[in-house]
Write an enzyme that holds these catalytic residues in place. Structure first.
Site, PDB file in Angstrom:
ATOM      1  N   ASP A 272      36.367  43.674  35.228  1.00 40.69           N
ATOM      2  CA  ASP A 272      35.710  42.386  35.460  1.00 40.69           C
ATOM      3  C   ASP A 272      36.018  41.907  36.876  1.00 40.69           C
ATOM      4  O   ASP A 272      37.081  41.363  37.150  1.00 40.69           O
ATOM      5  CB  ASP A 272      36.205  41.355  34.429  1.00 40.69           C
ATOM      6  CG  ASP A 272      35.570  39.977  34.640  1.00 40.69           C
ATOM      7  OD1 ASP A 272      34.596  39.885  35.417  1.00 40.69           O
ATOM      8  OD2 ASP A 272      36.049  39.019  34.002  1.00 40.69           O
TER       9      ASP A 272
ATOM     10  N   LYS B 196      35.819  37.004  41.734  1.00 44.49           N
ATOM     11  CA  LYS B 196      37.221  36.596  41.607  1.00 44.49           C
ATOM     12  C   LYS B 196      37.957  36.849  42.923  1.00 44.49           C
ATOM     13  O   LYS B 196      37.600  37.778  43.651  1.00 44.49           O
ATOM     14  CB  LYS B 196      37.920  37.445  40.523  1.00 44.49           C
ATOM     15  CG  LYS B 196      37.481  37.178  39.099  1.00 44.49           C
ATOM     16  CD  LYS B 196      38.245  38.086  38.139  1.00 44.49           C
ATOM     17  CE  LYS B 196      37.778  37.908  36.695  1.00 44.49           C
ATOM     18  NZ  LYS B 196      38.082  36.581  36.145  1.00 44.49           N
TER      19      LYS B 196
ATOM     20  N   ARG C 267      31.537  36.415  26.981  1.00 45.47           N
ATOM     21  CA  ARG C 267      30.801  35.800  25.875  1.00 45.47           C
ATOM     22  C   ARG C 267      29.391  36.353  25.764  1.00 45.47           C
ATOM     23  O   ARG C 267      28.812  36.407  24.684  1.00 45.47           O
ATOM     24  CB  ARG C 267      30.815  34.269  26.028  1.00 45.47           C
ATOM     25  CG  ARG C 267      30.084  33.738  27.228  1.00 45.47           C
ATOM     26  CD  ARG C 267      30.500  32.313  27.590  1.00 45.47           C
ATOM     27  NE  ARG C 267      31.816  32.274  28.233  1.00 45.47           N
ATOM     28  CZ  ARG C 267      32.453  31.160  28.581  1.00 45.47           C
ATOM     29  NH1 ARG C 267      31.904  29.990  28.342  1.00 45.47           N
ATOM     30  NH2 ARG C 267      33.627  31.220  29.171  1.00 45.47           N
TER      31      ARG C 267
HETATM   32  N1  BES Z   1      38.304  38.148  31.787  1.00 44.29           N
HETATM   33  C1  BES Z   1      38.308  36.801  32.228  1.00 44.29           C
HETATM   34  C2  BES Z   1      39.394  35.960  31.568  1.00 44.29           C
HETATM   35  C3  BES Z   1      40.818  36.305  31.882  1.00 44.29           C
HETATM   36  C4  BES Z   1      41.473  35.659  32.915  1.00 44.29           C
HETATM   37  C5  BES Z   1      41.526  37.209  31.130  1.00 44.29           C
HETATM   38  C6  BES Z   1      42.791  35.941  33.191  1.00 44.29           C
HETATM   39  C7  BES Z   1      42.846  37.488  31.396  1.00 44.29           C
HETATM   40  C8  BES Z   1      43.482  36.844  32.429  1.00 44.29           C
HETATM   41  C9  BES Z   1      36.967  36.156  31.906  1.00 44.29           C
HETATM   42  O1  BES Z   1      35.871  36.984  31.968  1.00 44.29           O
HETATM   43  C10 BES Z   1      36.742  35.071  32.913  1.00 44.29           C
HETATM   44  O2  BES Z   1      36.600  35.383  34.046  1.00 44.29           O
HETATM   45  N2  BES Z   1      36.715  33.835  32.448  1.00 44.29           N
HETATM   46  C11 BES Z   1      36.497  32.709  33.292  1.00 44.29           C
HETATM   47  C12 BES Z   1      35.556  31.793  32.584  1.00 44.29           C
HETATM   48  C13 BES Z   1      34.990  30.680  33.443  1.00 44.29           C
HETATM   49  C14 BES Z   1      34.138  31.246  34.553  1.00 44.29           C
HETATM   50  C15 BES Z   1      34.184  29.747  32.569  1.00 44.29           C
HETATM   51  C16 BES Z   1      37.848  32.025  33.535  1.00 44.29           C
HETATM   52  O3  BES Z   1      38.684  32.015  32.643  1.00 44.29           O
HETATM   53  O4  BES Z   1      38.036  31.555  34.640  1.00 44.29           O
HETATM   54 ZN    ZN Z   2      36.184  38.971  31.628  1.00 43.05          ZN
HETATM   55 MN    MN Z   3      35.057  37.112  33.898  1.00 44.23          MN
END
Ligand code: BES
Ligand code: ZN
Ligand code: MN
Length: 491
Positions: free
Chosen positions: A263, A270, A344
């Site tokens: 991801d 990110k 999601r």
């Molecule tokens: N895979 C990430 C979540 C994650 C973050 C898992 C840190 C493990 C450690 C997920 O896909 C993500 O990026 N979520 C975002 C959601 C937001 C954009 C609404 C997040 O948590 O920032």
């Molecule tokens: Zn993710």
């Molecule tokens: Mn993500």
């Protein structure tokens, strides 16, 4: 690591681990007793939970190493304590580079011997876990043989043999999940993840079907495909089926694991610090494969279908973008406000698939879904969103046994309003507030009122530092609890 049950005949080089209750610091052998009294007198060992004290004895011209292991008060003894203290002793034995460890379990009415043996086996296997296959000069592994015994019980009963087998299988499932999470994304991508699932299916007795991009399009999994389409790696829809209860073939538990083999965030990219561990974004998939392995191996009398929508979230000219409006297998439209809220999107198509095409009438989805889960509960507790208190109760009961922690977040209607979009049916990223709840409730929009548990394992699937039973990296959570929940239903 080999674990077996046998009576004591310790020889030179072996380590004997003696479990002691703080309210009964005595042992049948006089020389050992003497050391216990001396160590206790100098406050070096009190038998408190996790106390560990090592000394050597002179036996028949050889040296015998003894580890005293504190269990705390007898009346408070739990399987969790057995696991934690056993892990400590095994780590110590590995440090001392011995080849054989004898675990001498206590005599007690508080826990059954089979329960102690099983959980000591799990802990021994997990405490010995390392992920060092990419170290070119990794030293020979210290291959430990563990023997378990209890005073007054010389021979292993069939129940004890079975407890050791079960412990070994549970540990294997957890370790499989850890390995899958720890594999880097250049090695583990949708296709190779699918191959691992096929391998686990062959070894443990469940059926695996893998679909490629054609079928994904044919099924109209537009949400899943939108996330997947920027990657050079073909997405895979992995379907794992185990029908252990043909008499009730209508009862099917659906397990859905988030399978982002990487991801990057996509165009909502990110920072490097947030990207570096994102090979672990398939922790849900790994745990589902691990749990299926144990469930099938132990031939539980249940029907389970597990689904993983495996892909990478990348950037290219063909990538999905913030502002896009996409469809989904269920027909609902989704406004993309953040391409990093990708999990999601893959999950809702997988959930819809397991209900519509595999006839699941209950669903558990598990996903490394939100950083907000870490903010809310830290890395010890999995966040839960559910529509069914009874189902949640089952999870809590199983978890009280496994020691993995879960906590339910609220799902009030006000939160459900937040996932709606002004220009489409749903919005994939309502913002920072209540981030774990809204991510869960987004998936909840696709479960058709079936009993459903959403487990956000973003905090618990990965450890930044070592704990009792884990090292840095994939933890294998919540494989043990999934297995235990399903086992408690198997009659
Ligand atoms: N895979 C990430 C979540 C994650 C973050 C898992 C840190 C493990 C450690 C997920 O896909 C993500 O990026 N979520 C975002 C959601 C937001 C954009 C609404 C997040 O948590 O920032
Ligand atoms: Zn993710
Ligand atoms: Mn993500």
């Amino acid at each position: 690591m080999k674990v077996s049950y046998r009576s004591f005949t310790c020889s030179q080089g072996d380590i004997k681990v003696i479990y002691l209750f703080e309210d009964n610091l005595t042992f049948s052998k006089e020389e050992v007793n003497k050391h216990i009294v001396l160590a206790n007198g100098r406050n070096l060992f009190n038998g408190k939970k996790g106390d560990l004290y090592t000394f050597t004895l002179d036996v028949n011209e050889t040296i015998q190493t003894i580890i005293l292991l504190g269990l705390g008060k007898e009346e408070d003894l739990t399987v969790d304590t057995i696991r934690k203290v056993t892990a400590k002793a095994i780590r110590k034995a590995n440090e001392l580079k011995v080849s054989t460890v004898f675990l001498r379990l206590p005599k007690t009415e508080v826990l059954q011997i089979e329960e102690m043996v099983k959980n000591a086996t799990i802990a021994a296997q997990l405490a010995g876990y390392k992920f060092d296959r990419y170290k070119t000069n990794s030293k020979e592994e210290n291959d430990l043989t563990v023997s378990i015994a209890r005073c007054g019980l010389k021979e292993a009963t069939p129940e004890i043999v079975s407890a050791i087998e079960e412990g070994n299988e549970v540990a294997k499932g957890i370790i499989l999940a850890r390995d899958l999470v720890n594999e880097p994304a250049n090695v583990l991508y949708p296709e190779t993840l699918a191959e691992e699932a096929v391998k686990a299916g062959k070894q443990n007795g469940f059926e695996v079907e893998v679909h490629g991009v054609e079928k994904i399009k044919e099924l109209k999994m537009e949400a899943f495909y939108s996330v997947a389409k920027a990657s050079e790696k073909e997405p895979k829809l992995i379907v794992m089926r185990y029908f252990g209860n043909p008499e009730q073939k209508g009862e099917i538990l659906g397990l859905v694991g988030k399978g982002l083999t990487y991801d990057s965030g996509g165009y909502s990219i990110k920072p490097t610090s947030g990207m570096v561990d994102m090979k672990s974004d398939m922790g849900g998939a790994a745990s589902v494969i691990g749990a299926m392995s144990i469930i099938a191996n132990r031939q539980l009398k249940v029907n389970v279908v597990a689904v993983v929508a495996a892909c990478e979230n990348m950037i290219s000219g063909g990538a999905y973008k913030p502002g896009d409006i996409i469809g989904s297998m269920a027909g609902k439209t989704i406004e993309i406000r953040n391409t990093d809220a990708e999990g999601r999107l893959t999950l809702v198509d997988a959930v819809n698939y397991v209900i519509e095409k595999e006839n699941a009438n209950e669903v558990i989805d598990l996903a490394t879904l939100t950083g907000a889960a870490l903010v809310a509960l830290g890395d010890t507790t999995t966040a839960v969103v559910t529509n069914n208190d009874k189902f949640y109760g089952e999870l809590k009961e199983a978890s009280a046994y496994t020691g993995e922690k879960f906590w339910q977040l609220p799902s009030f209607d006000e939160y459900k309003e937040m996932v709606k979009s002004e220009i489409a049916d749903l919005n994939n990223s309502p913002g920072r507030n209540a981030g774990t709840i809204t991510a869960g409730l987004f998936i909840g929009e696709f479960v058709q009122n079936k009993p459903w548990l959403h487990l956000d394992i973003a905090g618990t699937a990965w450890a930044d530092k070592k704990t009792d039973l884990t090292v840095k990296g994939g933890t294998g959570a919540p494989v043990h609890t999934l297995y235990e929940l399903v086992k408690r239903r198997s009659k």
